[in-house]
Design a protein around this motif. Structure first.
Motif, PDB file in Angstrom:
ATOM      1  N   SER A 188      -7.397  -4.718  11.124  1.00  0.00           N
ATOM      2  CA  SER A 188      -7.751  -6.134  11.028  1.00  0.00           C
ATOM      3  C   SER A 188      -8.864  -6.291  10.001  1.00  0.00           C
ATOM      4  CB  SER A 188      -8.204  -6.673  12.388  1.00  0.00           C
ATOM      5  OG  SER A 188      -8.667  -7.993  12.276  1.00  0.00           O
ATOM      6  N   GLY A 189      -8.793  -7.386   9.218  1.00  0.00           N
ATOM      7  CA  GLY A 189      -9.831  -7.639   8.230  1.00  0.00           C
ATOM      8  C   GLY A 189     -11.166  -7.964   8.844  1.00  0.00           C
ATOM      9  N   PHE A 234     -11.905   4.557   1.047  1.00  0.00           N
ATOM     10  CA  PHE A 234     -10.516   4.162   0.854  1.00  0.00           C
ATOM     11  C   PHE A 234     -10.219   2.941   1.722  1.00  0.00           C
ATOM     12  CE2 PHE A 234     -10.591   8.730   0.034  1.00  0.00           C
ATOM     13  CZ  PHE A 234     -10.034   8.773  -1.224  1.00  0.00           C
ATOM     14  N   SER A 235      -9.690   1.896   1.101  1.00  0.00           N
ATOM     15  CA  SER A 235      -9.353   0.680   1.818  1.00  0.00           C
ATOM     16  C   SER A 235      -7.921   0.760   2.341  1.00  0.00           C
ATOM     17  CB  SER A 235      -9.507  -0.543   0.899  1.00  0.00           C
ATOM     18  OG  SER A 235      -9.053  -1.715   1.548  1.00  0.00           O
ATOM     19  N   GLY A 268      -7.314 -13.427  10.987  1.00  0.00           N
ATOM     20  CA  GLY A 268      -6.768 -13.067  12.293  1.00  0.00           C
ATOM     21  C   GLY A 268      -5.549 -12.164  12.241  1.00  0.00           C
ATOM     22  N   GLN A 269      -5.059 -11.813  11.047  1.00  0.00           N
ATOM     23  CA  GLN A 269      -3.893 -10.935  10.933  1.00  0.00           C
ATOM     24  C   GLN A 269      -4.277  -9.519  11.330  1.00  0.00           C
ATOM     25  OE1 GLN A 269      -2.164 -10.882   7.024  1.00  0.00           O
ATOM     26  NE2 GLN A 269      -0.595  -9.360   7.570  1.00  0.00           N
ATOM     27  N   SER A 270      -3.451  -8.903  12.161  1.00  0.00           N
ATOM     28  CA  SER A 270      -3.712  -7.538  12.621  1.00  0.00           C
ATOM     29  C   SER A 270      -2.396  -6.869  12.992  1.00  0.00           C
ATOM     30  CB  SER A 270      -4.664  -7.538  13.829  1.00  0.00           C
ATOM     31  OG  SER A 270      -4.053  -8.205  14.930  1.00  0.00           O
ATOM     32  N   LEU A 276      -2.029  -3.380   5.771  1.00  0.00           N
ATOM     33  CA  LEU A 276      -1.959  -4.633   6.515  1.00  0.00           C
ATOM     34  C   LEU A 276      -1.175  -5.684   5.743  1.00  0.00           C
ATOM     35  CD1 LEU A 276      -2.870  -6.101   9.069  1.00  0.00           C
ATOM     36  CD2 LEU A 276      -4.978  -6.743   7.881  1.00  0.00           C
ATOM     37  N   VAL A 277      -1.346  -5.713   4.436  1.00  0.00           N
ATOM     38  CA  VAL A 277      -0.624  -6.692   3.615  1.00  0.00           C
ATOM     39  C   VAL A 277       0.879  -6.403   3.616  1.00  0.00           C
ATOM     40  CG1 VAL A 277      -0.356  -7.601   1.282  1.00  0.00           C
ATOM     41  CG2 VAL A 277      -2.639  -7.135   2.187  1.00  0.00           C
TER      42      VAL A 277
END
Length: 430
Positions: free
Chosen positions: A74-75, A139-140, A32-34, A145-146
Motif C-alpha cells: 500500500s502507498g 528498491f521501490s 487506498g489501493q492495496s 502495485l500498479v
C-alpha cells in the motif's frame, strides 16, 4: 514516504526511457489501493513466461518482499525496501551477491522494481523523531502495485493455456490408443486393406511431434490423427456391414433349402424298403449314415492330427513382411547375403536362428505344420527378438505350437508389442 520526483541511478548506470516510464506509472496509484503481497507473488510465479523473468530473479524478489513489514502492499505504508546485498543473500538462501545484483537489474528491466538511489548509492532510511520513515533509499515495490491487475490477468492466461495443453494431450493420448488398437485388431482379424501402410503413416505423424510440443503443435497433430481414426473406423464399419449382408444372404438361402419339413432324401430309404421286409432291416438302412462316423475315427490319429493342424493353420493370420521386419529387425542379419527381402529369405533365416537358439528340428517342423511356414518363421523372429528373456527357446516354441493347435494363440499382439518397443519414439508423451 516516497517523493514524486524522478530518480536517476547512481554512478555509471545510465538512465533509460523504460525507467522513466516505470517512475511515471507510479503516480497512477490510487489512494487506498492495496493488495496482498504473497498473493501477488504467486501470480508473478504463474505469469513468469509472459513477464520474461527467471525463477532465480523471482527468488530475489521474494527476498525483497520479505523485508516489507506489512502483509499488503500500500502507498500509505511506503513501498521502498532498503536491505543490503548481504541481507538479501541470507534471505535468498545464500545466493552470491554478484548474482543478486544481476537479477535485481533484470527485475528493474522487466518493470517490476524501481531503483531509488541515495546520493552516495547506499540503501538506508531517514526517520522522524517519532520513528516514522521520512525518506528511504533502496528498491521501490510500487510497480507491483500498479501492475497488479495486469499480472493477475497474465497469470490467468498462462493457467488457461496450461489447462488447454493438458486437455489436448489427453485427447491425443486417447486418439493414439484408439488408432493403435484398431490397426492391431485389423491385422489380427485379417481385415482388407493395406494396414502396414496405414501404420507407417500413423507413426510418421507421431514422429513429427517434438518432445515438448506447444498447444498449437499438439492441436495440429490431433487433427491429423482424428481424421485418420475416422477413416479407419469407416473402413472397418464397411467391412463389418459387408460381412453382415453376406451372412444374411447365406442364412436366407439355407432357409429356402430347408423349408421342406420332409425332404425326399430322408424318405428315400422308406420307399426302397419292400413290403415284406423286417423292421430290423428298415432300422439298419436308416442308421447307415450314423455308423460311418466311428469308422472314420478308427482310421488312425494321423488323420485327426492333420485336420487339427489344417484348422489351426487357417485360424492364424499372416502379416505383411514389412511389419514383421519392423517388429523383429534382428532376423535380417541371418538371411541370405545378410538381408531379408522375401518370405523365402525369412524362412531361410528362421532355420539358421532355430539352430543357433538350440530348437530341435522336430519342434520347428511341428510349428511349421500347425502354424504354416510363414507364421512359424515369424514366430522364430519374435523368439530371437526376445531371446534374452526366454530360458528355453525350444520349450517356448513347443508351448506356442500347442496353444496355436488349440486356437489359443495369435501372432498379432506379440508382433505389435515388439513393433511398439522397437519404435524410435516409443517413450514419448501423447
Amino acid at each position: 514516504m516516497e517523493s514524486g520526483s524522478v530518480t536517476t541511478p547512481f554512478g555509471r548506470r545510465p538512465m533509460t526511457l523504460g525507467m522513466l516510464a516505470s517512475q511515471a506509472s507510479v503516480r497512477k496509484i490510487e489512494p487506498g489501493q492495496s493488495i496482498d503481497k504473497w498473493k501477488l507473488y504467486r501470480a508473478l510465479c504463474e505469469a513468469k513466461p509472459l513477464l520474461g523473468v527467471t525463477d532465480r530473479a523471482l527468488a530475489v524478489l521474494n527476498a525483497l518482499l520479505s523485508f516489507y513489514p506489512k502483509g499488503e502492499l500500500s502507498g500509505e505504508n511506503g513501498l521502498v525496501v532498503f536491505p543490503s546485498n548481504a541481507q538479501l543473500s541470507l534471505r535468498a538462501h545464500g545466493m552470491a551477491e554478484q548474482t543478486i545484483r544481476r537479477h535485481l537489474a533484470a527485475l528493474i528491466e522487466a518493470g517490476l522494481l524501481i531503483r531509488k538511489d541515495s546520493p552516495n548509492g547506499k540503501r538506508y532510511a531517514r526517520k522522524e523523531q517519532g520513528g516514522e520513515i521520512r525518506e528511504a533509499f533502496g528498491f521501490s515495490l510500487a510497480p507491483l502495485l500498479v501492475r497488479a491487475e495486469e499480472i493477475e490477468r497474465l497469470a490467468a492466461e498462462v493457467a488457461a493455456e496450461r489447462l488447454q495443453l493438458q486437455r489436448l494431450r489427453e485427447r491425443l493420448t486417447l486418439c493414439r490408443r484408439d488408432i493403435s488398437k484398431l490397426i492391431e485388431m485389423a491385422l489380427e482379424e485379417g481385415g482388407a486393406g493395406d494396414w502396414n501402410k496405414i501404420h507407417l503413416h500413423f507413426r510418421a505423424v507421431i514422429d513429427r511431434l517434438p518432445r515438448s510440443p506447444s498447444a498449437d503443435q499438439v492441436a495440429t497433430t490431433l487433427d491429423e490423427l482424428e481424421l485418420l481414426r475416422e477413416e479407419i473406423v469407416n473402413q472397418l464399419e464397411m467391412q463389418v456391414k459387408a460381412q453382415n449382408e453376406s451372412g444374411n444372404a447365406q442364412h436366407f438361402e439355407r432357409h429356402i433349402q430347408n423349408s421342406n419339413p420332409k425332404p425326399i432324401i430322408e424318405l428315400e430309404p422308406g420307399f426302397e424298403t419292400k413290403q415284406g421286409a423286417a423292421a430290423d432291416d428298415r432300422s439298419a438302412g436308416s442308421a447307415e449314415p450314423i455308423t460311418r462316423i466311428p469308422k472314420n475315427e478308427e482310421r488312425g490319429g494321423k488323420t485327426a492330427t492333420t485336420n487339427s493342424a489344417s484348422s489351426a493353420n487357417d485360424r492364424l493370420k499372416s502379416f505383411p513382411l514389412g511389419l514383421v521386419l519392423q517388429a523383429c529387425p534382428e532376423i535380417a542379419a541371418y538371411g541370405p547375403q545378410g538381408s531379408v527381402g522375401t518370405w523365402r529369405d525369412l524362412m531361410a533365416a528362421a532355420v539358421v536362428v532355430r539352430s543357433m537358439l538350440g530348437v530341435s528340428p522336430s519342434a520347428y517342423e511341428q510349428a511349421c505344420e500347425i502354424m504354416g511356414p510363414e507364421n512359424a518363421a515369424t514366430v522364430m523372429a519374435c523368439v530371437l527378438e526376445r531371446a534374452g528373456h526366454i530360458n528355453s527357446a525350444g520349450g517356448y516354441l513347443r508351448d506356442l505350437t500347442r496353444r496355436a493347435e488349440r486356437g489359443e494363440f495369435a501372432i498379432g499382439p506379440m508382433l505389435m508389442a515388439l513393433a511398439r518397443s522397437n519404435s524410435p519414439v516409443s517413450g514419448r508423451t501423447g
